[in-house]
Design an enzyme around this catalytic site. Sequence first.
Site, PDB file in Angstrom:
ATOM      1  N   ASP A 169       0.849  -1.197   0.000  1.00 40.14           N
ATOM      2  CA  ASP A 169       0.000   0.000   0.000  1.00 40.14           C
ATOM      3  C   ASP A 169       0.881   1.244   0.000  1.00 40.14           C
ATOM      4  OD1 ASP A 169      -1.953   1.887   0.247  1.00 40.14           O
ATOM      5  OD2 ASP A 169      -2.521   1.370   2.319  1.00 40.14           O
TER       6      ASP A 169
ATOM      7  N   LYS B  14       1.512   7.924   0.451  1.00 33.21           N
ATOM      8  CA  LYS B  14       1.917   7.943   1.856  1.00 33.21           C
ATOM      9  C   LYS B  14       3.300   8.575   1.981  1.00 33.21           C
ATOM     10  CE  LYS B  14      -0.409   3.690   3.473  1.00 33.21           C
ATOM     11  NZ  LYS B  14      -1.329   4.290   4.450  1.00 33.21           N
TER      12      LYS B  14
ATOM     13  N   ARG C 246     -10.923  -0.836   1.823  1.00 37.62           N
ATOM     14  CA  ARG C 246     -12.388  -0.961   1.853  1.00 37.62           C
ATOM     15  C   ARG C 246     -12.949  -1.189   0.456  1.00 37.62           C
ATOM     16  NH1 ARG C 246     -12.717   4.781   4.733  1.00 37.62           N
ATOM     17  NH2 ARG C 246     -10.672   4.032   5.367  1.00 37.62           N
TER      18      ARG C 246
END
Length: 480
Positions: free
Chosen positions: A254, A261, A335
């Site tokens: 991720d 990030k 999600r």
Amino acid sequence: MNMETTTLAPQDFDGEAIVVGIWSDGALPPSTAAIDEASGGMISRLIELQEISTSRWDLTPLLAPVGVQAPLVLVVGLGSPEDPPAGLAKRAAGAAAKHLASKARKSVGFYLDLEPVAEAVAGALIGCVGQDLFRHEPKLIPFESISWHGADEAAIQEGKALGESINLARRLVNLPAGDIYPESFADECVRLGNEYGFQVEVWDETRLAEEKCGAHLAVGQGSSRPPRTVIMRHLKGDAGAAPLGLVGKGVTFDSGGLSLKPSESMLDMKCDMSGAAAVVGAMTAISRMDLPVNVIGLVGLAENMVSGDSYKLGDVLTARNGKTIEVHNTDAEGRLVLADTLDVAVGCGVDRIVDLATLTGACMIALGQGVAGLMSNDTAFCDEVQQAADRVGEPSWPLPMFAEYEEHIKSQVADIKNVGDGRWGGAITAAKLLEEFVAGTPWVHIDIAGPSFLAKPKPWIDAGGSGCFVQTLVELVRPR
Ligand code: BES
Ligand code: MN
Ligand code: ZN
């Protein structure tokens, strides 16, 4: 590792080391008492002199006690015998194994006299395996063989299945994203299914497109490693009974995508498939234990990357169940993957669903790093999951799912958006999105962002992937 049961008295065990336990009230477990007697009261004298700590997980090595065959006796502090915590046997064995695995040993005898033996066996296997996948000089070296005192063969086999399945989950988490990506993760599932006898079905990107998994595909589209969904079936229960669904977030890396990030937050993001690893670990354990239950494990695999093909902020995705989702942040990707994977689970005819996901930093803010968040649409089922976790000593705590949180994920242009308004209640707004995809099926979401990856070692387990919630899942499904 070779595991066998032994009937040798502790003082007669002729391996390289033996492990015994000691309570803080001074009462000696039977094997410890036998060593004490054989050595002319050495252990009780050392306790009197306060040279042996009885505090939980403290270790005192005794070298070559007179009257004892093994050259090393390792004494593990067990703390107070009143209300021993769940998981004590596993952790005590793990702490001893972790200590002894600092060098190569042929044979170690475990004379802990703790129940349940299967958990102690699992703990020893977990304790002596570390993050050494790429080190030339490993820090932990599994023993060639372990002998268990007072264990029957069934308990050893169960403990082995459990411990090795937890270690499998840890290994999948610890392997870097260069090695574990959706395709290689799926290959691993196929290999495990062949080895342990569960059925495995893999959906590649073409199938995912045919199945209209638009949310899952969007997350994966920025990567040169295409997404996968894996469906694993263990149907050994009653023929007519609907299976339980176990669903795992398998984001193999991720980066955050275009909502990139910062570097420090990205460093550990190979761990973002810990939910999927827990599901695979549980399926492996369940099928090795041959439990008479119907369980389907599903993992949604994708790599969240940055490229000219990445999904973008403002994109509107159509999920498999037809709902539209506006993307406000590409780092809220788990999600989206789970939205479609949960819908696939519903389509498989499951009557209850547990999902596991390293879903939100907000859950770690709420509960700390050691505790998993539970969110559910069914209080009784949620209690059942929490009780299973409590029984095996895996900390978890419920968070509320009040209807008012639904307001936070309403979108101006689509049915919902993939983040809440601001960061408040972020663990819950994420769960509220998931709830849109379970079609009313009783469901518990376990946010394992905190416990899945240990920054520091614990006395009974090395740092890195923890293999958390594999044991809870096994405990949940096993008939009692
Ligand atoms: N995988 C992360 C959550 C995470 C954070 C797991 C730290 C383990 C350790 C997840 O995909 C994520 O990035 N969540 C965002 C959501 C936000 C953009 C709404 C978060 O928690 O910051
Ligand atoms: Mn993310
Ligand atoms: Zn993530």
